[in-house]
Structures are given as structure tokens and as C-alpha cells.
Design a protein around this motif. Structure first.
Motif, mmCIF file in Angstrom:
data_model
loop_
_atom_site.group_PDB
_atom_site.id
_atom_site.type_symbol
_atom_site.label_atom_id
_atom_site.label_comp_id
_atom_site.label_asym_id
_atom_site.label_seq_id
_atom_site.Cartn_x
_atom_site.Cartn_y
_atom_site.Cartn_z
ATOM 1 N N PRO A 169 1.064 -1.132 0.022
ATOM 2 C CA PRO A 169 -0.252 -0.219 -0.049
ATOM 3 C C PRO A 169 0.983 1.153 -0.145
ATOM 4 O O PRO A 169 0.602 1.909 -0.829
ATOM 5 N N ARG A 170 1.811 1.083 0.675
ATOM 6 C CA ARG A 170 2.743 2.400 0.649
ATOM 7 C C ARG A 170 3.465 2.755 -0.607
ATOM 8 O O ARG A 170 3.591 3.927 -1.183
ATOM 9 N N GLU A 171 3.829 1.522 -1.102
ATOM 10 C CA GLU A 171 4.474 1.910 -2.634
ATOM 11 C C GLU A 171 3.406 2.186 -3.600
ATOM 12 O O GLU A 171 3.678 3.073 -4.528
ATOM 13 N N LEU A 172 2.159 2.000 -3.359
ATOM 14 C CA LEU A 172 1.151 2.472 -4.187
ATOM 15 C C LEU A 172 1.008 3.833 -4.192
ATOM 16 O O LEU A 172 0.610 4.644 -5.033
ATOM 17 N N GLU A 173 1.045 4.308 -2.767
ATOM 18 C CA GLU A 173 1.005 5.780 -2.560
ATOM 19 C C GLU A 173 2.139 6.528 -3.040
ATOM 20 O O GLU A 173 2.013 7.493 -3.537
ATOM 21 N N VAL A 174 3.245 6.140 -2.971
ATOM 22 C CA VAL A 174 4.427 6.688 -3.787
ATOM 23 C C VAL A 174 4.275 6.823 -5.157
ATOM 24 O O VAL A 174 4.609 7.974 -5.792
ATOM 25 N N ILE A 175 3.922 5.758 -5.781
ATOM 26 C CA ILE A 175 3.542 5.879 -7.364
ATOM 27 C C ILE A 175 2.694 6.801 -7.505
ATOM 28 O O ILE A 175 2.889 7.886 -8.716
ATOM 29 N N CYS A 176 1.602 6.865 -6.904
ATOM 30 C CA CYS A 176 0.684 8.233 -7.034
ATOM 31 C C CYS A 176 1.146 9.486 -6.916
ATOM 32 O O CYS A 176 1.102 10.270 -7.800
ATOM 33 N N LEU A 177 2.112 9.683 -5.971
ATOM 34 C CA LEU A 177 2.928 11.143 -5.806
ATOM 35 C C LEU A 177 3.877 11.300 -6.903
ATOM 36 O O LEU A 177 3.987 12.550 -7.136
ATOM 37 N N VAL A 178 4.381 10.198 -7.317
ATOM 38 C CA VAL A 178 5.363 10.326 -8.483
ATOM 39 C C VAL A 178 4.507 10.744 -9.563
ATOM 40 O O VAL A 178 4.952 11.634 -10.430
ATOM 41 N N GLY A 179 3.157 10.324 -9.938
ATOM 42 C CA GLY A 179 2.434 10.613 -10.751
ATOM 43 C C GLY A 179 2.075 12.165 -10.781
ATOM 44 O O GLY A 179 1.617 12.856 -11.870
ATOM 45 N N ASP A 210 10.039 -4.005 -12.965
ATOM 46 C CA ASP A 210 10.978 -4.135 -14.025
ATOM 47 C C ASP A 210 10.970 -2.927 -14.989
ATOM 48 O O ASP A 210 10.826 -3.152 -16.221
ATOM 49 N N VAL A 211 11.009 -1.767 -14.346
ATOM 50 C CA VAL A 211 11.222 -0.707 -15.065
ATOM 51 C C VAL A 211 12.488 0.042 -14.523
ATOM 52 O O VAL A 211 12.911 -0.135 -13.515
ATOM 53 N N SER A 212 12.935 1.027 -15.280
ATOM 54 C CA SER A 212 14.361 1.507 -15.015
ATOM 55 C C SER A 212 14.605 2.891 -14.644
ATOM 56 O O SER A 212 15.424 3.241 -13.703
ATOM 57 N N ASP A 213 13.256 3.749 -14.729
ATOM 58 C CA ASP A 213 13.382 5.135 -14.213
ATOM 59 C C ASP A 213 12.117 5.618 -14.071
ATOM 60 O O ASP A 213 11.086 4.895 -14.404
ATOM 61 N N ARG A 214 11.778 6.963 -13.787
ATOM 62 C CA ARG A 214 10.710 7.391 -13.457
ATOM 63 C C ARG A 214 9.614 7.614 -14.674
ATOM 64 O O ARG A 214 8.653 7.356 -14.560
ATOM 65 N N LEU A 215 10.285 7.965 -15.582
ATOM 66 C CA LEU A 215 9.589 7.977 -16.897
ATOM 67 C C LEU A 215 8.778 6.548 -17.355
ATOM 68 O O LEU A 215 7.589 6.487 -17.596
ATOM 69 N N GLU A 216 9.653 5.581 -17.215
ATOM 70 C CA GLU A 216 8.943 4.263 -17.647
ATOM 71 C C GLU A 216 8.265 3.760 -16.188
ATOM 72 O O GLU A 216 7.058 3.275 -16.800
ATOM 73 N N LEU A 217 8.283 4.189 -15.316
ATOM 74 C CA LEU A 217 7.332 3.999 -14.224
ATOM 75 C C LEU A 217 6.199 4.849 -14.477
ATOM 76 O O LEU A 217 5.009 4.326 -14.271
ATOM 77 N N LEU A 218 6.113 6.010 -14.763
ATOM 78 C CA LEU A 218 5.028 6.726 -15.265
ATOM 79 C C LEU A 218 4.090 6.090 -16.260
ATOM 80 O O LEU A 218 2.915 5.823 -16.069
ATOM 81 N N ASN A 224 -1.204 0.592 -16.421
ATOM 82 C CA ASN A 224 -1.906 -0.490 -15.464
ATOM 83 C C ASN A 224 -2.908 0.195 -14.624
ATOM 84 O O ASN A 224 -3.222 -0.411 -13.359
ATOM 85 N N ASN A 225 -3.361 1.417 -14.913
ATOM 86 C CA ASN A 225 -4.348 1.934 -14.073
ATOM 87 C C ASN A 225 -4.090 2.285 -12.649
ATOM 88 O O ASN A 225 -4.864 2.500 -11.613
ATOM 89 N N LEU A 226 -2.867 2.385 -12.283
ATOM 90 C CA LEU A 226 -2.099 2.798 -11.031
ATOM 91 C C LEU A 226 -2.382 4.364 -10.650
ATOM 92 O O LEU A 226 -2.779 4.645 -9.763
ATOM 93 N N VAL A 227 -2.337 5.403 -11.914
ATOM 94 C CA VAL A 227 -2.824 6.425 -11.982
ATOM 95 C C VAL A 227 -3.461 6.696 -13.106
ATOM 96 O O VAL A 227 -3.446 5.767 -13.909
ATOM 97 N N SER A 228 -4.329 7.764 -13.443
ATOM 98 C CA SER A 228 -5.151 7.862 -14.294
ATOM 99 C C SER A 228 -4.896 9.260 -15.279
ATOM 100 O O SER A 228 -4.492 10.121 -14.467
ATOM 101 N N ILE A 229 -5.172 9.050 -16.547
ATOM 102 C CA ILE A 229 -5.102 10.097 -17.386
ATOM 103 C C ILE A 229 -6.525 10.708 -17.411
ATOM 104 O O ILE A 229 -7.401 10.156 -17.848
#
Length: 250
Positions: A169-179, A210-218, A224-229
Motif C-alpha cells: 500500500p505504501r508503494e502504491l502511495e509513492v507511485i501516485c505521488l510520482v504521478g 521491472d522498469v528502469s526510471d521514473r519515465l518508464e514508471l509513469l 496499469n491504471n495505478l494512476v489515470s489520465i
């Protein structure tokens, strides 16, 4: 270097100019120092001058030319971030090569501004990047948004479900904030954790997905619908991504 102004709590944005043409540096200094809340903390024309200056002044913004005579500004990006981790780098360039711009962003730059852009747009880019946003040229922005839209239309592989299920859950929060375009310190402040913990979470996230940086993470996160456009109802146009701000985005 952050200088607190005497009135109010507003902070001055310290800017390091790294450009091999003295006349261009002088023009940039005049432009920047006319702006309230901005100051040039140093100038450099090459690596030997620039790296020690960055280490000493710890500027909020490093305005970096990709072409420094016989040296490449691209090679300096990791070195700047090593000696001044909190500095945000904006590439100021005359090179119209989206691949080079993307490479600079992968190296750690947070913005790309063309030299022929208006003075007002450069100042806007500095303020946006200082606030934690990315500033991309219009070609790179269009390519990124187009790629995200294509990826959203691509069926999600089963393996991705397995990878996402490994996230805490904490990693999902971090991904949202990166977004949202936040840097490590801002994420740490938002979640009331240390920057070291944020870096630990990001390392874990990149490994699990299995991604290398923030752009690939984005891109992975949108696919995968972790954040949305967000999309407008009018014509299905894609709205600006929180992470991406540029001359063509409002």
C-alpha cells in the motif's frame, strides 16, 4: 542556496547558469535578476567551473546548456545531482532532438527549454520546475502523451497483474505521488517519512515492476491504471498530465 526574504516566508530561487558563451550568460543573468524571487548564484562555462560551484552554492535550479564547447552538458547531469541532490536541472538548448531531450530527462533533468523560446516562457519554466513539475518541449510532450494513450489501449499482460500485486500500500502511495510530479523530498514530506525511505520504496518499486526510471514508471502506472489520465468530454482530448507541464500545456 536558498535565501529567505525579509518580508514574508517566500524564498528566493537560486539559479546556477552553465553556458559556455559569456554574452548569453550575461543576458540570462540580466533577465533572471529582474524577476522578483530569483537570483543568479553563479556562472560557469565548463565542467571544471560548474561542479565546484554547484557543490558550494547548492542552487535550486541549474540552467544547463547541452553544448559546452568540447564538453557535453549531458555528462554533467549525474555529477550535478551527486554534489547537489536537491537541485533541479533545466536544459537550455538549441538542439531540436526529442531523443536527446528524453535522454536528458532520464539522466535526471526536470525540464527542457529551447533557446528561441520567449523570456516569459523561460521564467515560467523555472518557476514550474522549482515547484516540482517537469517542463517538456512540445514535441516530447506530444510523444509522451501519445505513447501513454497507445499503452492505455494495449491489453494489459497477465504478468503485469502479478507484478502490481507485489506492491505494498505504501508503494502504491509513492507511485501516485510520482504521478503528481513530486520529487523525493516532497514525497517524504507528504508521507511523513525520510527521503532515504522514499528512495528505498522507489528502488523496490522499480525492481518489482521491472522498469528502469521514473519515465518508464509513469508509463507503466498509466497503462496499469495505478494512476489515470483525465480526459475531457469534449472530443476525447487528453488533458495535461500532472507530471508534465510545458509550453503547449496550461
Amino acid at each position: 542556496m536558498t535565501i529567505t526574504q525579509s518580508e514574508g516566508s517566500r524564498q528566493t530561487i537560486g539559479i546556477l547558469l552553465v553556458e559556455d558563451h559569456t554574452v548569453v550568460r550575461a543576458a540570462l543573468r540580466m533577465l533572471i535578476e529582474k524577476q522578483p524571487g530569483m537570483v543568479v548564484v553563479g556562472e560557469a562555462g565548463n565542467k571544471a567551473e560548474a561542479i565546484p560551484l554547484a557543490a558550494r552554492e547548492l542552487p535550486e535550479i541549474i540552467l544547463l546548456d547541452l553544448c559546452l564547447g568540447e564538453e557535453s552538458g549531458m555528462d554533467l547531469i549525474p555529477e550535478f545531482l551527486a554534489v547537489s541532490e536537491e537541485s533541479k536541472i533545466i536544459i537550455l538548448t538549441g538542439v531540436h532532438d526529442p531523443a536527446e531531450h528524453q535522454r536528458a530527462m532520464r539522466q535526471g533533468a526536470m525540464g527542457v527549454v529551447h533557446k528561441e523560446t520567449s523570456a516569459a516562457m523561460l521564467i515560467k519554466a523555472i518557476n514550474r520546475v522549482n515547484a516540482g513539475e517537469l517542463w517538456l518541449d512540445r514535441n516530447m510532450t506530444a510523444k509522451l502523451v501519445s505513447r501513454l494513450r497507445r499503452d492505455l489501449e494495449t491489453p494489459k499482460p497477465v504478468a503485469a497483474d502479478d507484478a502490481v500485486s507485489q506492491l505494498t500500500p505504501r508503494e502504491l502511495e509513492v507511485i501516485c505521488l510520482v504521478g503528481e510530479g513530486l520529487k523525493n523530498k516532497q514525497i517524504a514530506d507528504r508521507l511523513s517519512i525520510s527521503e532515504a525511505t522514499v528512495r528505498h520504496h522507489l528502488t523496490s518499486i522499480l525492481k518489482k515492476l521491472d522498469v528502469s526510471d521514473r519515465l518508464e514508471l509513469l508509463i507503466y502506472a498509466y497503462q496499469n491504471n495505478l494512476v489515470s489520465i483525465k480526459r475531457e468530454n469534449d472530443g476525447g482530448k487528453t488533458q495535461p498530465l500532472p507530471l508534465v507541464q510545458g509550453p503547449t500545456l496550461q
